[in-house]
Write a protein that holds these residues in place. Structure first.
Motif, PDB file in Angstrom:
ATOM      1  N   THR A 158       8.446  28.721  21.994  1.00 30.83           N
ATOM      2  CA  THR A 158       8.372  27.323  22.364  1.00 30.83           C
ATOM      3  C   THR A 158       6.970  26.746  22.070  1.00 30.83           C
ATOM      4  O   THR A 158       5.972  27.464  22.156  1.00 30.83           O
ATOM      5  CB  THR A 158       8.757  27.147  23.856  1.00 30.83           C
TER       6      THR A 158
ATOM      7  N   SER B 297       9.609  21.158  15.959  1.00 31.68           N
ATOM      8  CA  SER B 297      10.056  19.763  15.831  1.00 31.68           C
ATOM      9  C   SER B 297       9.153  18.985  14.885  1.00 31.68           C
ATOM     10  O   SER B 297       9.620  18.171  14.093  1.00 31.68           O
ATOM     11  CB  SER B 297      10.059  19.081  17.198  1.00 31.68           C
ATOM     12  N   THR B 298       7.847  19.246  14.979  1.00 28.88           N
ATOM     13  CA  THR B 298       6.901  18.582  14.089  1.00 28.88           C
ATOM     14  C   THR B 298       7.237  18.912  12.635  1.00 28.88           C
ATOM     15  O   THR B 298       7.263  18.035  11.773  1.00 28.88           O
ATOM     16  CB  THR B 298       5.459  19.042  14.402  1.00 28.88           C
TER      17      THR B 298
ATOM     18  N   GLU C 298       6.307  17.164  21.455  1.00 23.95           N
ATOM     19  CA  GLU C 298       5.412  16.929  22.576  1.00 23.95           C
ATOM     20  C   GLU C 298       4.701  18.223  22.917  1.00 23.95           C
ATOM     21  O   GLU C 298       5.257  19.296  22.755  1.00 23.95           O
ATOM     22  CB  GLU C 298       6.249  16.470  23.775  1.00 23.95           C
TER      23      GLU C 298
HETATM   24  P1  GDP Z   1       8.261  22.956  19.256  1.00 22.41           P
HETATM   25  O1  GDP Z   1       8.366  23.157  20.733  1.00 22.41           O
HETATM   26  O2  GDP Z   1       8.164  24.258  18.523  1.00 22.41           O
HETATM   27  O3  GDP Z   1       9.308  22.050  18.677  1.00 22.41           O
HETATM   28  O4  GDP Z   1       6.823  22.274  19.009  1.00 22.41           O
HETATM   29  P2  GDP Z   1       6.461  20.721  18.742  1.00 22.41           P
HETATM   30  O5  GDP Z   1       6.835  20.330  17.358  1.00 22.41           O
HETATM   31  O6  GDP Z   1       6.981  19.908  19.863  1.00 22.41           O
HETATM   32  O7  GDP Z   1       4.875  20.799  18.788  1.00 22.41           O
HETATM   33  C1  GDP Z   1       4.168  21.231  19.917  1.00 22.41           C
HETATM   34  C2  GDP Z   1       2.758  20.678  19.883  1.00 22.41           C
HETATM   35  O8  GDP Z   1       2.019  21.246  18.804  1.00 22.41           O
HETATM   36  C3  GDP Z   1       2.712  19.155  19.665  1.00 22.41           C
HETATM   37  O9  GDP Z   1       1.682  18.629  20.478  1.00 22.41           O
HETATM   38  C4  GDP Z   1       2.371  19.033  18.187  1.00 22.41           C
HETATM   39  O10 GDP Z   1       1.685  17.832  17.906  1.00 22.41           O
HETATM   40  C5  GDP Z   1       1.475  20.230  17.974  1.00 22.41           C
HETATM   41  N1  GDP Z   1       1.474  20.693  16.580  1.00 22.41           N
HETATM   42  C6  GDP Z   1       2.541  20.926  15.786  1.00 22.41           C
HETATM   43  N2  GDP Z   1       2.157  21.335  14.560  1.00 22.41           N
HETATM   44  C7  GDP Z   1       0.807  21.380  14.570  1.00 22.41           C
HETATM   45  C8  GDP Z   1      -0.200  21.744  13.593  1.00 22.41           C
HETATM   46  O11 GDP Z   1       0.057  22.119  12.447  1.00 22.41           O
HETATM   47  N3  GDP Z   1      -1.507  21.677  14.007  1.00 22.41           N
HETATM   48  C9  GDP Z   1      -1.858  21.283  15.256  1.00 22.41           C
HETATM   49  N4  GDP Z   1      -3.161  21.235  15.555  1.00 22.41           N
HETATM   50  N5  GDP Z   1      -0.950  20.929  16.187  1.00 22.41           N
HETATM   51  C10 GDP Z   1       0.366  20.976  15.864  1.00 22.41           C
END
Ligand code: GDP
Length: 372
Positions: A188, A193-194, A207
């Motif tokens: 997690t 998602s990003t 988030e």
């Molecule tokens: P998920 O739970 O795996 O879907 O993760 P999210 O996409 O919601 O991302 C979690 C957090 O990590 C968010 O605050 C994103 O902005 C941040 N994030 C995602 N990719 C990157 C990255 O390549 N670099 C940095 N510094 N932050 C990232």
């Protein structure tokens, strides 16, 4: 000390979970026992220490980083006179908060009732009359107090409801035809998602909290004229409550039925190797560990490195291994195509896209051998 480092990481994670659920952590307590006390999990001296702290500082909740047995929970609440949550309860609460669709809500409700059933006589349901707060979302107090039979009936009903939805979803998946299906998997908060957003140009909720994604999102993606389906799945976590693994069947079916797994890792996280292990463990549990996979190490923009002094004799820790060294290690160790990127700055995106394209193409060709 390695053990202490691990412990700090585990408690950091628990604190992040608590934060995600809406709580602020005031103090951490730890105890070394050869095995947990069968009656109270912690020793009696430690229980008194916590009780005094709780009284003095008007603390509302004590959270444990393990799943407590129903009797441990009851004994602890009686002894400390405070609401006790365990890790499972905390995770279930976050899921309840985040469930958006009726499907996700049904899944969470089922998991909550299954957790609740053996714990029906909990003390704080009588102690604490007001509704709300962590651990109180979902099944309400009155329902907690009703008899087990009603809850069992409810569980049966929810299971039937889920079975119907599972069938509908299976049909939907079948109707997607022979298009190659890739699923993003990972711990997690690693950036799934990003990544989904930047690859598919869609807007998926991202988030910096745990479990922003509960429902699966499926998007059609085209890389170099090659269309395929990309699914964002629920984040995995250490000690994912078994009740959840069971009730999130359809979500995990997306992973089970995918042709290609895209395993996203947050390399800026100190425990990223533990995270990889946790994810692989769950993949094994749901029998999805033999699928083609791509390893994507994300957040290289956020990687921090404590360079060691030449004459420093203290042993290396994870913190003083450079990104270059990690790359070398994982390129050698990984059985799968591996790439290092930043979903935020899009560094190495062309390389990653080429890798995904190649893997999808391999599957596509095996499926439509006479097309080209
Ligand atoms: P998920 O739970 O795996 O879907 O993760 P999210 O996409 O919601 O991302 C979690 C957090 O990590 C968010 O605050 C994103 O902005 C941040 N994030 C995602 N990719 C990157 C990255 O390549 N670099 C940095 N510094 N932050 C990232």
């Amino acid at each position: 000390n390695q053990d202490e480092e691990k412990l700090t990481e585990y408690l950091d994670e628990l604190e992040f979970l608590a934060f995600t659920a809406g709580a602020t952590v005031q103090k951490r307590f730890t105890q070394k026992l050869t095995q947990p006390d069968s009656k109270t999990f912690i020793g009696s001296g430690k229980a008194i220490e916590i009780k005094e702290y709780v009284k003095e500082n008007e603390i509302g909740t004590v959270i444990f980083d393990d799943e407590l047995s129903p009797s441990q929970l009851k004994n602890l609440e009686r002894e400390m006179e405070v609401k006790i949550l365990d890790r499972t309860n905390l995770i279930l609460d976050i899921f309840a908060q985040r469930a958006q669709t009726s499907y996700a809500r049904t899944q969470v409700e089922l998991a909550q009732y299954q957790y609740l059933l053996p714990r029906l006589t909990r003390m704080w349901t009588h102690l604490e009359r007001q509704k709300g707060g962590i651990g109180m979302r979902g099944p309400g107090e009155t329902e907690i107090e009703t008899d087990r039979r009603i809850i069992r009936d409810r569980i049966t009903l929810l299971k039937e409801k889920l079975k119907t939805i599972d069938k509908q979803m299976a049909t939907q998946r079948n109707n997607r035809g022979k298009v190659v299906r890739a699923a993003l998997v990972g711990y997690t908060n690693v950036g799934k998602s990003t990544l989904m957003n930047s690859i598919s140009k869609s807007e998926v909720f991202a988030e910096n909290k745990l479990f922003a994604t509960l429902d699966t999102t499926v998007r059609k993606v085209v890389i170099g004229n090659l269309p395929f389906l990309l699914t964002d799945t629920v984040g995995f976590i250490r000690k994912l409550p078994t009740q959840l693994v069971e009730s999130f069947k359809s979500t995990l079916d997306e992973v089970r039925e995918a042709d290609l797994l895209i395993h996203v890792v947050d390399i800026s996280h100190e425990s990223f190797e533990d995270h990889i292990e946790s994810v692989n463990h769950i993949l094994m549990e749901i029998n999805a560990h033999q699928k083609p996979m791509i390893m994507i190490f994300n957040k290289i923009d956020d990687f921090s490195y404590e360079k060691k002094d030449e004459d420093d004799l203290t042993p290396s820790t994870r913190k003083n291994i450079s990104l270059e060294e990690w790359k070398k290690t994982w390129m050698a160790k990984s059985k799968y195509p591996t790439v290092f990127i930043s979903a935020l700055t899009k560094e190495n995106f062309p390389e990653m896209k080429k890798m995904i394209y190649d893997e999808v193409m391999k599957i596509h060709i095996s499926r439509f051998p006479y097309n080209d």
